[in-house]
Design a protein around this motif. Structure first.
Motif, short mmCIF file in Angstrom:
data_model
loop_
_atom_site.label_atom_id
_atom_site.label_comp_id
_atom_site.label_asym_id
_atom_site.label_seq_id
_atom_site.Cartn_x
_atom_site.Cartn_y
_atom_site.Cartn_z
N LEU A 96 0.83 -1.21 0.00
CA LEU A 96 0.00 0.00 0.00
C LEU A 96 0.86 1.26 0.00
N VAL A 97 1.86 1.29 0.87
CA VAL A 97 2.74 2.46 0.94
C VAL A 97 3.53 2.61 -0.35
N GLU A 98 3.99 1.50 -0.90
CA GLU A 98 4.75 1.56 -2.15
C GLU A 98 3.90 2.13 -3.28
N GLN A 99 2.67 1.67 -3.39
CA GLN A 99 1.77 2.18 -4.43
C GLN A 99 1.42 3.65 -4.21
N GLY A 100 1.06 4.00 -2.98
CA GLY A 100 0.71 5.38 -2.68
C GLY A 100 1.91 6.31 -2.75
N GLY A 101 3.09 5.77 -2.47
CA GLY A 101 4.30 6.58 -2.47
C GLY A 101 4.70 7.10 -3.84
N LYS A 102 4.18 6.49 -4.88
CA LYS A 102 4.51 6.96 -6.23
C LYS A 102 3.96 8.37 -6.45
N ASN A 103 2.75 8.62 -5.95
CA ASN A 103 2.14 9.95 -6.10
C ASN A 103 2.28 10.80 -4.84
N PHE A 104 2.60 10.15 -3.72
CA PHE A 104 2.72 10.86 -2.45
C PHE A 104 4.02 10.43 -1.76
N PRO A 105 5.16 10.87 -2.31
CA PRO A 105 6.45 10.39 -1.78
C PRO A 105 6.68 10.74 -0.31
N GLU A 106 6.03 11.79 0.19
CA GLU A 106 6.21 12.14 1.60
C GLU A 106 5.63 11.05 2.51
N LEU A 107 4.61 10.32 2.04
CA LEU A 107 4.06 9.23 2.83
C LEU A 107 5.03 8.04 2.88
N ALA A 108 5.64 7.75 1.75
CA ALA A 108 6.64 6.68 1.72
C ALA A 108 7.83 7.05 2.60
N ALA A 109 8.22 8.31 2.57
CA ALA A 109 9.33 8.77 3.42
C ALA A 109 8.96 8.63 4.89
N PHE A 110 7.72 8.93 5.23
CA PHE A 110 7.27 8.79 6.61
C PHE A 110 7.30 7.32 7.04
N TRP A 111 6.88 6.42 6.16
CA TRP A 111 6.91 4.97 6.43
C TRP A 111 8.35 4.52 6.70
N VAL A 112 9.28 4.98 5.88
CA VAL A 112 10.69 4.61 6.07
C VAL A 112 11.20 5.17 7.39
N GLU A 113 10.87 6.41 7.67
CA GLU A 113 11.33 7.04 8.91
C GLU A 113 10.74 6.34 10.13
N ALA A 114 9.44 6.11 10.09
CA ALA A 114 8.76 5.53 11.25
C ALA A 114 9.10 4.05 11.45
N GLY A 115 9.33 3.33 10.38
CA GLY A 115 9.57 1.89 10.49
C GLY A 115 11.03 1.50 10.37
N THR A 116 11.59 1.68 9.19
CA THR A 116 12.95 1.23 8.93
C THR A 116 13.96 1.94 9.82
N HIS A 117 13.86 3.25 9.92
CA HIS A 117 14.83 4.00 10.73
C HIS A 117 14.67 3.69 12.22
N ARG A 118 13.45 3.44 12.63
CA ARG A 118 13.21 3.07 14.04
C ARG A 118 13.90 1.75 14.36
N PHE A 119 13.74 0.76 13.48
CA PHE A 119 14.38 -0.54 13.71
C PHE A 119 15.90 -0.40 13.64
N ARG A 120 16.37 0.40 12.69
CA ARG A 120 17.81 0.61 12.57
C ARG A 120 18.38 1.25 13.84
N SER A 121 17.69 2.22 14.40
CA SER A 121 18.14 2.86 15.64
C SER A 121 18.19 1.86 16.79
N LEU A 122 17.21 0.99 16.86
CA LEU A 122 17.20 -0.07 17.86
C LEU A 122 18.42 -0.97 17.69
N LEU A 123 18.70 -1.33 16.46
CA LEU A 123 19.87 -2.17 16.18
C LEU A 123 21.16 -1.49 16.62
N VAL A 124 21.31 -0.23 16.29
CA VAL A 124 22.52 0.51 16.66
C VAL A 124 22.72 0.45 18.18
#
Length: 198
Positions: A96-124
């Motif tokens: 859903l985020v990937e499809q919506g992110g094509k027209n709304f890249p700020e939403l995809a960026a929010f998904w990456v920030e909220a999810g991927t970066h959060r997990f990465r910070s935990l790993l660090v």
């Protein structure tokens, strides 16, 4: 209301979803939805936050089994990430985020920030803590990126063409963990690779 909004977004996509549809399925007025969320984007952001909070709680349940040593923690977090990647709800939401992110890249960026970066910070935090002072200068954000993208990249590529079994995923994670640990120990003390077990 967030669970209803999730279903509306999943059924209709970001572009097709409306506040009216969410209100209708939640059996509340549009005014009630707008009182909590100024618009569809704010509602979607809150749905992302809510789902990530839920997935994080579920993913952290086996954390009491996490080893204290660096190698064990790399493997533990890689397995946790692989397990979460296999959750149908996570996959559906990612599409859903990937499809919506094509027209709304700020939403995809929010998904990456909220999810991927959060997990990465935990790993660090977890990996640097387990490594101890002798590896204090390691590039832990880079190591975390290797783990996150090593797991998710491989799983997303391979799962497009075939069904992966748990044993194969486990073998891949072992290889990835060994490679990551070799990089950590190599950059800290070339020629001294004692703490690495295959």
């Amino acid at each position: 209301m967030l669970d209803v909004a999730l279903e509306v977004f999943l059924d209709r996509g970001f572009e097709g979803a409306t506040i009216e549809a969410v209100a209708g399925q939640a059996r509340v007025s549009k005014g009630t939805v707008y009182a909590r969320f100024p618009g569809k984007e704010a509602l979607f952001r809150r749905v992302i936050e809510h789902r990530i909070e839920l997935w994080s709680r579920n993913a952290s349940q086996p954390d009491h089994l996490m080893p204290d040593d660096l190698a064990g923690r790399v493997r533990h977090h890689a397995h946790t990430l692989a397990r979460m990647f296999g959750v149908e709800d996570v996959q559906r939401f990612g599409r859903l985020v990937e499809q919506g992110g094509k027209n709304f890249p700020e939403l995809a960026a929010f998904w990456v920030e909220a999810g991927t970066h959060r997990f990465r910070s935990l790993l660090v935090r977890n990996l640097s803590k387990a490594a101890g002072p002798e590896l204090a200068d390691a590039d832990w954000p880079f190591v975390a990126e290797l783990v996150v993208h090593g797991v998710t990249g491989w799983l997303s590529t391979e799962s497009m063409v075939r069904k992966l079994c748990d044993e194969e995923i486990g073998r891949y994670i072992e290889k990835l963990a060994t490679a990551v640990l070799r990089i950590v120990y190599w950059t800290e003390a070339p020629g001294d690779h004692e703490g690495i077990s295959a």
